[in-house]
Design a protein around this motif. Structure first.
Motif, PDB file in Angstrom:
ATOM      1  N   LEU A  28       0.869  -1.179   0.000  1.00 55.07           N
ATOM      2  CA  LEU A  28       0.000   0.000   0.000  1.00 55.07           C
ATOM      3  C   LEU A  28       0.901   1.223   0.000  1.00 55.07           C
ATOM      4  O   LEU A  28       1.750   1.374   0.877  1.00 55.07           O
ATOM      5  CB  LEU A  28      -0.901   0.013   1.225  1.00 55.07           C
ATOM      6  N   ASP A  29       0.735   2.068  -0.977  1.00 55.38           N
ATOM      7  CA  ASP A  29       1.549   3.268  -1.118  1.00 55.38           C
ATOM      8  C   ASP A  29       0.663   4.456  -0.796  1.00 55.38           C
ATOM      9  O   ASP A  29      -0.200   4.832  -1.582  1.00 55.38           O
ATOM     10  CB  ASP A  29       2.085   3.343  -2.547  1.00 55.38           C
ATOM     11  N   GLY A  30       0.866   5.037   0.405  1.00 63.05           N
ATOM     12  CA  GLY A  30       0.051   6.177   0.822  1.00 63.05           C
ATOM     13  C   GLY A  30       0.271   7.371  -0.092  1.00 63.05           C
ATOM     14  O   GLY A  30       1.386   7.674  -0.483  1.00 63.05           O
ATOM     15  N   VAL A  31      -0.828   8.027  -0.439  1.00 60.25           N
ATOM     16  CA  VAL A  31      -0.762   9.199  -1.294  1.00 60.25           C
ATOM     17  C   VAL A  31      -0.431  10.398  -0.410  1.00 60.25           C
ATOM     18  O   VAL A  31      -1.218  10.757   0.469  1.00 60.25           O
ATOM     19  CB  VAL A  31      -2.098   9.415  -2.048  1.00 60.25           C
ATOM     20  N   SER A  32       0.728  10.981  -0.623  1.00 60.73           N
ATOM     21  CA  SER A  32       1.179  12.105   0.200  1.00 60.73           C
ATOM     22  C   SER A  32       0.275  13.309   0.006  1.00 60.73           C
ATOM     23  O   SER A  32      -0.075  13.666  -1.112  1.00 60.73           O
ATOM     24  CB  SER A  32       2.609  12.505  -0.163  1.00 60.73           C
ATOM     25  N   ALA A  33      -0.094  13.911   1.115  1.00 62.91           N
ATOM     26  CA  ALA A  33      -0.938  15.110   1.073  1.00 62.91           C
ATOM     27  C   ALA A  33      -0.051  16.342   0.971  1.00 62.91           C
ATOM     28  O   ALA A  33       0.967  16.443   1.653  1.00 62.91           O
ATOM     29  CB  ALA A  33      -1.795  15.174   2.326  1.00 62.91           C
ATOM     30  N   HIS A  34      -0.426  17.254   0.119  1.00 61.46           N
ATOM     31  CA  HIS A  34       0.311  18.508   0.013  1.00 61.46           C
ATOM     32  C   HIS A  34       0.077  19.301   1.294  1.00 61.46           C
ATOM     33  O   HIS A  34      -1.057  19.408   1.768  1.00 61.46           O
ATOM     34  CB  HIS A  34      -0.166  19.296  -1.213  1.00 61.46           C
ATOM     35  N   PRO A  35       1.131  19.854   1.898  1.00 62.37           N
ATOM     36  CA  PRO A  35       0.970  20.520   3.195  1.00 62.37           C
ATOM     37  C   PRO A  35       0.023  21.723   3.168  1.00 62.37           C
ATOM     38  O   PRO A  35      -0.527  22.095   4.197  1.00 62.37           O
ATOM     39  CB  PRO A  35       2.398  20.948   3.568  1.00 62.37           C
TER      40      PRO A  35
ATOM     41  N   PRO B 246     -11.489  15.495  -1.864  1.00 65.11           N
ATOM     42  CA  PRO B 246     -10.593  14.765  -2.772  1.00 65.11           C
ATOM     43  C   PRO B 246      -9.166  14.616  -2.247  1.00 65.11           C
ATOM     44  O   PRO B 246      -8.411  13.809  -2.768  1.00 65.11           O
ATOM     45  CB  PRO B 246     -10.623  15.585  -4.065  1.00 65.11           C
ATOM     46  N   SER B 247      -8.806  15.353  -1.203  1.00 63.32           N
ATOM     47  CA  SER B 247      -7.456  15.250  -0.649  1.00 63.32           C
ATOM     48  C   SER B 247      -7.395  14.392   0.603  1.00 63.32           C
ATOM     49  O   SER B 247      -6.361  14.335   1.262  1.00 63.32           O
ATOM     50  CB  SER B 247      -6.914  16.651  -0.330  1.00 63.32           C
ATOM     51  N   THR B 248      -8.501  13.729   0.949  1.00 63.73           N
ATOM     52  CA  THR B 248      -8.502  12.868   2.128  1.00 63.73           C
ATOM     53  C   THR B 248      -7.487  11.743   1.937  1.00 63.73           C
ATOM     54  O   THR B 248      -7.151  11.398   0.800  1.00 63.73           O
ATOM     55  CB  THR B 248      -9.927  12.330   2.390  1.00 63.73           C
ATOM     56  N   PRO B 249      -6.956  11.162   3.015  1.00 62.67           N
ATOM     57  CA  PRO B 249      -5.950  10.106   2.858  1.00 62.67           C
ATOM     58  C   PRO B 249      -6.406   8.990   1.914  1.00 62.67           C
ATOM     59  O   PRO B 249      -7.572   8.589   1.919  1.00 62.67           O
ATOM     60  CB  PRO B 249      -5.770   9.578   4.283  1.00 62.67           C
ATOM     61  N   ALA B 250      -5.461   8.522   1.124  1.00 60.98           N
ATOM     62  CA  ALA B 250      -5.723   7.475   0.140  1.00 60.98           C
ATOM     63  C   ALA B 250      -4.443   6.667  -0.055  1.00 60.98           C
ATOM     64  O   ALA B 250      -3.386   7.035   0.441  1.00 60.98           O
ATOM     65  CB  ALA B 250      -6.172   8.098  -1.182  1.00 60.98           C
TER      66      ALA B 250
END
Length: 192
Positions: free
Chosen positions: A29-36, A92-96
């Motif tokens: 599982l590769d977590g999608v990094s959230a832009h700060p 749309p930016s929630t953790p994924a």
């Protein structure tokens, strides 16, 4: 099935990726990094999300041995969603996370690939790769449309205020977002 795993966090950040081996099920599982600078609508980050998803995938695999890989992943995602009811999961930016799941049945290798977590498998007489390139294809279409809208003249063109072409301007505030619910590549079985 021989499984070797390794993962390392980016410097100064929690590890947003998870690799697991649970019975006959193996996953990345590769977590999608959230832009700060983006509001994710969620108090949790990608590292929390991927850790929880691994735990729920393991539980789902134990509870439903005959479940398909898409069903296992769907069950795990639904369970993790219930673990943070106060968060805006429609954001749309929630953790994924991207996912690659593999299950060895003894006679077949089942696999599911979602987004950019590819699979390379060596099944004795054959080595093969499975890549889900749909996001890249959609992004390329968006990039081309943006390029035509920003630079209607013949290529190569540049983003205003930059000497780089639109595809290289990753920090552009007008870069389009791709949102939605991606569906995994249909799982396949590979006979040994």
């Amino acid at each position: 099935m021989r499984v070797i795993t390794a993962t390392e966090a980016a410097p100064g950040r929690p590890n947003e990726d998870q690799v697991f081996h649970h019975g006959a099920l193996v996953g990345v599982l590769d977590g999608v990094s959230a832009h700060p600078d983006l509001d994710t609508g969620c108090a949790h980050g990608p590292a929390w999300y991927t850790r929880r998803l691994v735990a729920r995938l393991s539980e789902a695999a134990d509870a439903a041995l005959a479940a398909t890989l898409p069903d296992l992943l769907a069950t795990a995602i639904e369970r993790v969603a219930r673990e943070h009811p106060g968060c805006d999961l429609a954001n749309p930016s929630t953790p994924a996370a991207t996912a690659c799941l593999v299950r060895d049945t003894g006679t077949e290798l089942e696999y599911l690939v979602l987004c950019d977590s590819p699979l390379v498998a060596d099944v004795g007489a054959e080595t093969f790769a499975v890549v889900d390139d749909r996001f890249d294809r959609v992004y390329e279409q968006i990039r081309r449309r943006r390029s035509r809208a920003t630079c209607p003249s013949a290529p190569p063109c540049t983003v205003p205020g930059s000497s780089r072409p639109p595809s290289a301007s990753r920090s552009s505030p007008t870069r389009p977002a791709v949102t939605g619910s991606p569906r995994p590549i249909p799982p396949r079985r590979h006979r040994r």
